[in-house]
Write a protein that holds these residues in place. Structure first.
Motif, PDB file in Angstrom:
ATOM      1  N   GLN A 103       0.820  -1.206   0.000  1.00  0.00           N
ATOM      2  CA  GLN A 103       0.000   0.000   0.000  1.00  0.00           C
ATOM      3  C   GLN A 103       0.859   1.264   0.000  1.00  0.00           C
ATOM      4  OE1 GLN A 103      -2.702  -0.305   3.301  1.00  0.00           O
ATOM      5  NE2 GLN A 103      -3.661  -2.159   2.518  1.00  0.00           N
ATOM      6  N   GLU A 104       1.960   1.240   0.750  1.00  0.00           N
ATOM      7  CA  GLU A 104       2.842   2.408   0.801  1.00  0.00           C
ATOM      8  C   GLU A 104       3.387   2.739  -0.590  1.00  0.00           C
ATOM      9  OE1 GLU A 104       7.208   3.723   2.583  1.00  0.00           O
ATOM     10  OE2 GLU A 104       6.295   1.829   3.220  1.00  0.00           O
ATOM     11  N   HIS A 105       3.746   1.707  -1.349  1.00  0.00           N
ATOM     12  CA  HIS A 105       4.287   1.919  -2.686  1.00  0.00           C
ATOM     13  C   HIS A 105       3.193   2.370  -3.666  1.00  0.00           C
ATOM     14  CE1 HIS A 105       8.158  -0.683  -2.122  1.00  0.00           C
ATOM     15  NE2 HIS A 105       8.111   0.386  -1.358  1.00  0.00           N
ATOM     16  N   VAL A 106       1.988   1.816  -3.524  1.00  0.00           N
ATOM     17  CA  VAL A 106       0.879   2.247  -4.375  1.00  0.00           C
ATOM     18  C   VAL A 106       0.584   3.729  -4.126  1.00  0.00           C
ATOM     19  CG1 VAL A 106      -1.551   1.908  -4.965  1.00  0.00           C
ATOM     20  CG2 VAL A 106      -0.131  -0.065  -4.407  1.00  0.00           C
ATOM     21  N   PHE A 107       0.583   4.116  -2.859  1.00  0.00           N
ATOM     22  CA  PHE A 107       0.323   5.508  -2.489  1.00  0.00           C
ATOM     23  C   PHE A 107       1.400   6.429  -3.058  1.00  0.00           C
ATOM     24  CE2 PHE A 107       0.593   9.150   0.417  1.00  0.00           C
ATOM     25  CZ  PHE A 107      -0.728   9.549   0.447  1.00  0.00           C
ATOM     26  N   LYS A 108       2.660   6.037  -2.913  1.00  0.00           N
ATOM     27  CA  LYS A 108       3.766   6.846  -3.436  1.00  0.00           C
ATOM     28  C   LYS A 108       3.655   6.991  -4.953  1.00  0.00           C
ATOM     29  CE  LYS A 108       7.840   8.909  -3.352  1.00  0.00           C
ATOM     30  NZ  LYS A 108       8.073  10.191  -2.657  1.00  0.00           N
ATOM     31  N   LEU A 109       3.372   5.879  -5.624  1.00  0.00           N
ATOM     32  CA  LEU A 109       3.283   5.907  -7.081  1.00  0.00           C
ATOM     33  C   LEU A 109       2.087   6.744  -7.528  1.00  0.00           C
ATOM     34  CD1 LEU A 109       4.664   4.910  -9.617  1.00  0.00           C
ATOM     35  CD2 LEU A 109       3.317   2.815  -9.480  1.00  0.00           C
ATOM     36  N   GLY A 110       0.961   6.611  -6.818  1.00  0.00           N
ATOM     37  CA  GLY A 110      -0.224   7.382  -7.176  1.00  0.00           C
ATOM     38  C   GLY A 110       0.004   8.886  -7.049  1.00  0.00           C
ATOM     39  N   THR A 111       0.556   9.316  -5.918  1.00  0.00           N
ATOM     40  CA  THR A 111       0.802  10.747  -5.724  1.00  0.00           C
ATOM     41  C   THR A 111       1.822  11.263  -6.730  1.00  0.00           C
ATOM     42  OG1 THR A 111       2.412  10.186  -3.989  1.00  0.00           O
ATOM     43  CG2 THR A 111       0.200  10.791  -3.288  1.00  0.00           C
ATOM     44  N   THR A 112       2.839  10.454  -7.009  1.00  0.00           N
ATOM     45  CA  THR A 112       3.856  10.880  -7.982  1.00  0.00           C
ATOM     46  C   THR A 112       3.256  11.052  -9.365  1.00  0.00           C
ATOM     47  OG1 THR A 112       5.605   9.747  -6.744  1.00  0.00           O
ATOM     48  CG2 THR A 112       6.066  10.278  -9.039  1.00  0.00           C
ATOM     49  N   MET A 113       2.466  10.074  -9.821  1.00  0.00           N
ATOM     50  CA  MET A 113       1.864  10.180 -11.147  1.00  0.00           C
ATOM     51  C   MET A 113       0.923  11.380 -11.225  1.00  0.00           C
ATOM     52  SD  MET A 113       3.438   7.830 -12.660  1.00  0.00           S
ATOM     53  CE  MET A 113       2.675   7.567 -14.242  1.00  0.00           C
ATOM     54  N   GLY A 114       0.238  11.663 -10.129  1.00  0.00           N
ATOM     55  CA  GLY A 114      -0.632  12.831 -10.111  1.00  0.00           C
ATOM     56  C   GLY A 114       0.151  14.124 -10.247  1.00  0.00           C
ATOM     57  N   ILE A 115       1.238  14.252  -9.479  1.00  0.00           N
ATOM     58  CA  ILE A 115       2.081  15.448  -9.535  1.00  0.00           C
ATOM     59  C   ILE A 115       2.681  15.609 -10.923  1.00  0.00           C
ATOM     60  CG2 ILE A 115       4.222  16.467  -8.648  1.00  0.00           C
ATOM     61  CD1 ILE A 115       3.506  15.143  -5.930  1.00  0.00           C
ATOM     62  N   LEU A 116       2.969  14.485 -11.592  1.00  0.00           N
ATOM     63  CA  LEU A 116       3.554  14.529 -12.935  1.00  0.00           C
ATOM     64  C   LEU A 116       2.513  14.784 -14.029  1.00  0.00           C
ATOM     65  CD1 LEU A 116       6.059  11.533 -12.686  1.00  0.00           C
ATOM     66  CD2 LEU A 116       6.562  13.975 -12.460  1.00  0.00           C
ATOM     67  N   GLY A 117       1.241  14.896 -13.626  1.00  0.00           N
ATOM     68  CA  GLY A 117       0.199  15.183 -14.602  1.00  0.00           C
ATOM     69  C   GLY A 117      -0.428  13.966 -15.232  1.00  0.00           C
ATOM     70  N   GLU A 118      -0.045  12.765 -14.774  1.00  0.00           N
ATOM     71  CA  GLU A 118      -0.637  11.521 -15.296  1.00  0.00           C
ATOM     72  C   GLU A 118      -1.847  11.169 -14.436  1.00  0.00           C
ATOM     73  OE1 GLU A 118       0.489   9.885 -18.064  1.00  0.00           O
ATOM     74  OE2 GLU A 118       1.815  11.625 -18.299  1.00  0.00           O
ATOM     75  N   HIS A 119      -2.925  11.940 -14.613  1.00  0.00           N
ATOM     76  CA  HIS A 119      -4.048  11.882 -13.679  1.00  0.00           C
ATOM     77  C   HIS A 119      -4.857  10.588 -13.795  1.00  0.00           C
ATOM     78  CE1 HIS A 119      -3.005  15.959 -12.786  1.00  0.00           C
ATOM     79  NE2 HIS A 119      -3.249  16.367 -14.010  1.00  0.00           N
ATOM     80  N   GLU A 120      -4.988  10.038 -14.982  1.00  0.00           N
ATOM     81  CA  GLU A 120      -5.704   8.763 -15.124  1.00  0.00           C
ATOM     82  C   GLU A 120      -4.983   7.663 -14.362  1.00  0.00           C
ATOM     83  OE1 GLU A 120      -8.498   7.807 -16.242  1.00  0.00           O
ATOM     84  OE2 GLU A 120      -9.241   9.544 -17.341  1.00  0.00           O
ATOM     85  N   SER A 121      -3.666   7.622 -14.483  1.00  0.00           N
ATOM     86  CA  SER A 121      -2.875   6.632 -13.767  1.00  0.00           C
ATOM     87  C   SER A 121      -3.000   6.837 -12.258  1.00  0.00           C
ATOM     88  CB  SER A 121      -1.414   6.722 -14.202  1.00  0.00           C
ATOM     89  OG  SER A 121      -0.625   5.786 -13.508  1.00  0.00           O
ATOM     90  N   ALA A 122      -2.928   8.101 -11.831  1.00  0.00           N
ATOM     91  CA  ALA A 122      -3.067   8.404 -10.402  1.00  0.00           C
ATOM     92  C   ALA A 122      -4.432   7.960  -9.894  1.00  0.00           C
ATOM     93  CB  ALA A 122      -2.869   9.898 -10.166  1.00  0.00           C
ATOM     94  N   TYR A 123      -5.475   8.236 -10.664  1.00  0.00           N
ATOM     95  CA  TYR A 123      -6.840   7.878 -10.270  1.00  0.00           C
ATOM     96  C   TYR A 123      -6.972   6.366 -10.086  1.00  0.00           C
ATOM     97  CZ  TYR A 123     -11.960   7.718 -10.422  1.00  0.00           C
ATOM     98  OH  TYR A 123     -13.289   7.507 -10.117  1.00  0.00           O
ATOM     99  N   ALA A 124      -6.374   5.601 -10.993  1.00  0.00           N
ATOM    100  CA  ALA A 124      -6.436   4.138 -10.894  1.00  0.00           C
ATOM    101  C   ALA A 124      -5.753   3.648  -9.624  1.00  0.00           C
ATOM    102  CB  ALA A 124      -5.782   3.509 -12.119  1.00  0.00           C
TER     103      ALA A 124
END
Length: 581
Positions: free
Chosen positions: A257-278
């Motif tokens: 879960q910690e890695h999913v959270f890190k990856l999600g927030t990172t993708m969001g900050i990078l503008g990859e919002h669909e990936s972050a949402y998933a």
């Protein structure tokens, strides 16, 4: 000559070719996983591994699915293949193998795998889970596992304290501690990542990036390092490097879960919002994480940034229920309610705080009586420090005035660093100098803000005084037990352990601890004292002296060290006692 009409290129003009590569099958595997179609996910992950056989993550994804499906033996075959043929440095494979063996009731094999994991893994990602598995194996095998050392525990107490400073927004103090930890233990990758974050939050982007480069040279596949580097590159506008890292990060499907959270927030900050949402939707399906207001906020932001406005509003209503005192969900709900039907909202930041302009409005509303929880909010602090380095002159002036109301050690460090910048506006420097004069020097700031200053008066011999508070029977029993067990240690260490116990009780007073397990507290005191003296010691060794588990010693040691910061507390004590004797 008549015959069958020939097919021309024009007939293919609307056909879009499919690029069959690892990413193609990876995306379909994730889609199947989200729908709980494990058989399809297994097939697609296997195809991804065929296309990129040198990528260990692809194989681990296959092994993870097999384990979820109950095929533990086959899962272990793949994990063993990763360790022998693909990437021998992936120590977490031993943890996964140990769990598979335990599920097959092959407890001796599970013990061997988990001991290897604990003795060789430097990250400590699964330490708590590994210790729980050790307890199970002890029950099943009737003996303690022969763990000689826990590699990830080296420097763990100091690192935990530094990480708590980061979480409190005390970035300069955290950086000072983490610099020492990484110097003493250059292979402590978690400390390097947190040091890079401390620099980043302070606005020192060049140092942050250099720290991550050093880390990735040592461990190229470190997820936190890759995520942090992508954000650092984006900050400096390096689009080519950001695109390359995004492509690499999109191939990852972390199970933790910690890695999913890190990856999600990172993708969001990078503008990859669909990936972050998933990624955030995956986390919201877990009842343990779905009650975290910051996570629900991130999911709401991702929904809003992908134009799922109704879903965003629903999620922010959840945030409002989970965190009723926060201004954040109220602000964004009002923004959605005031927008026209077809009106865009614009891209929203993933940080769990108000936009920068709104923060200033809130501070102006409070004036000098700013609540402590707002003063100490690390995200607000980091946004202020960022603006102090990278905002326009108006924003910098607003930040300097706002920092006057905080007036702690972190502010002193930030403003002192600001004065040393040659290109800053002279008027802004004069404003910063006036704030520094107002808040005082580090020596006049509260002791709690700077753990590096010596605390307490000294006696005539130069030894720090520490009045022992009046102990109840259980607290005295802790001291008696540890002094009894440490009878073969030097007088300096025996005095040190008394000083540490007195300091801890004094710091937590009047909420003194309830002593339910005397041996656990005593073992923790011995461990911290001996460790602070620079001697080699492990949780397991100390636990054996007192008849408790290593996890018990670790738990109590962390509790004491978080309050006292034992190394910084005891080193001057040992030095003074040595000179005295």
């Amino acid at each position: 000559m008549k015959g069958k009409p020939q097919r021309t290129d024009r007939s293919l003009v609307n056909v879009v070719p499919i690029q069959l590569d690892a990413s193609f099958f990876f995306e379909r595997a994730v889609r199947s996983l989200d729908r709980n179609h494990y058989d399809k996910a297994l097939k697609y992950f296997s195809k991804a591994a065929e296309y990129e056989p040198e990528n260990p993550v692809n194989h681990c994804n296959v092994a993870g699915i097999l384990s979820e499906m109950g095929d533990y033996a086959r899962s272990n075959e793949i994990l063993n293949h990763v360790l022998t043929e693909v990437d021998p440095s992936m120590m977490e494979c031993y943890f996964y193998m140990a769990n598979n063996y335990a599920n097959m009731e092959q407890f001796e094999d599970a013990e061997e795998a988990i001991v290897t994991y604990l003795e060789e893994d430097e990250q400590g990602q699964f330490l708590d889970e590994a210790e729980e598995l050790l307890d199970l194996l002890f029950f099943e095998l009737g003996r303690k596992a022969p763990v000689k050392r826990i590699k990830a525990r080296e420097g763990i107490a100091e690192h935990d304290y530094a990480r708590s400073l980061l979480e409190e927004g005390k970035f300069a103090q955290a950086a000072e501690m983490l610099e020492k930890i990484t110097k003493d233990q250059p292979d402590f990758t978690a400390a390097r990542n947190n040091l890079a974050l401390a620099y980043y939050y302070m606005g020192r982007f060049s140092k942050a990036k250099d720290t991550i480069f050093d880390l990735l040279t040592f461990e190229p596949g470190n997820l936190h390092g890759l995520c942090n580097l992508a954000i650092f590159f984006q900050n400096e506008g390096n689009k080519e490097q950001v695109a390359a890292l995004i492509k690499q990060l999109q191939t990852l499907v972390p199970f933790e879960q910690e890695h999913v959270f890190k990856l999600g927030t990172t993708m969001g900050i990078l503008g990859e919002h669909e990936s972050a949402y998933a990624h955030f939707r995956r986390l919201l399906k877990n009842k343990d994480t779905a009650s975290d207001p910051s996570l629900v906020h991130y999911a709401a932001v991702a929904a809003c940034n992908t134009k799922r406005f109704k879903e965003a509003a629903r999620l922010w209503e959840m945030v409002k229920m989970l965190d009723p005192d926060s201004e954040v969900p109220k602000f964004y709900i009002s923004q959605l309610e005031s927008r026209e039907e077809e009106q865009e909202v614009g891209t929203i930041s993933y940080h769990y705080h108000l936009p920068f302009e709104e923060q200033f409005r809130l501070w102006e509303k409070y004036g000098a009586s700013i609540p402590e929880d707002i003063k100490n909010d690390p995200l607000i602090r980091s946004s202020f420090f960022w603006a102090l380095h990278h905002g326009d002159d108006t924003s910098k002036a607003q930040v300097i005035i706002a920092l006057r109301h905080i007036g702690d050690y972190e502010v002193y460090q930030a403003l002192t660093d600001f004065l040393e910048q040659p290109d800053e506006n002279t008027e802004l420097k004069e404003l910063a100098l006036s704030v520094l004069r107002e808040i005082g020097t580090p020596e006049t700031l509260s002791e709690g803000e700077n753990p590096y200053k010596a605390s307490g008066p000294t006696d005539a011999t130069g030894t720090p005084e520490q009045d022992m508070p009046e102990l109840d029977d259980r607290q005295q029993a802790v001291l008696n037990k540890v002094l009894e067990k440490m009878d073969k240690y030097s007088d300096i260490l025996r005095e040190g352990v008394q000083y540490l116990w007195a300091d801890y009780l004094k710091q937590v007073s009047p909420e003194l601890p309830s002593i339910s397990l005397v041996e656990g507290w005593s073992a923790a005191l011995e461990y911290l004292t001996v460790k602070s003296a620079g001697e080699e010691v492990t949780y397991k060794e100390v636990a054996g002296h007192y008849g408790v588990s290593a996890s018990t010693v670790s738990r109590y040691a962390k509790q004491i060290d978080l309050v006292c910061n034992s190394t910084h507390l005891l080193k001057p004590v040992f030095r003074a006692l040595s000179e005295k004797m």
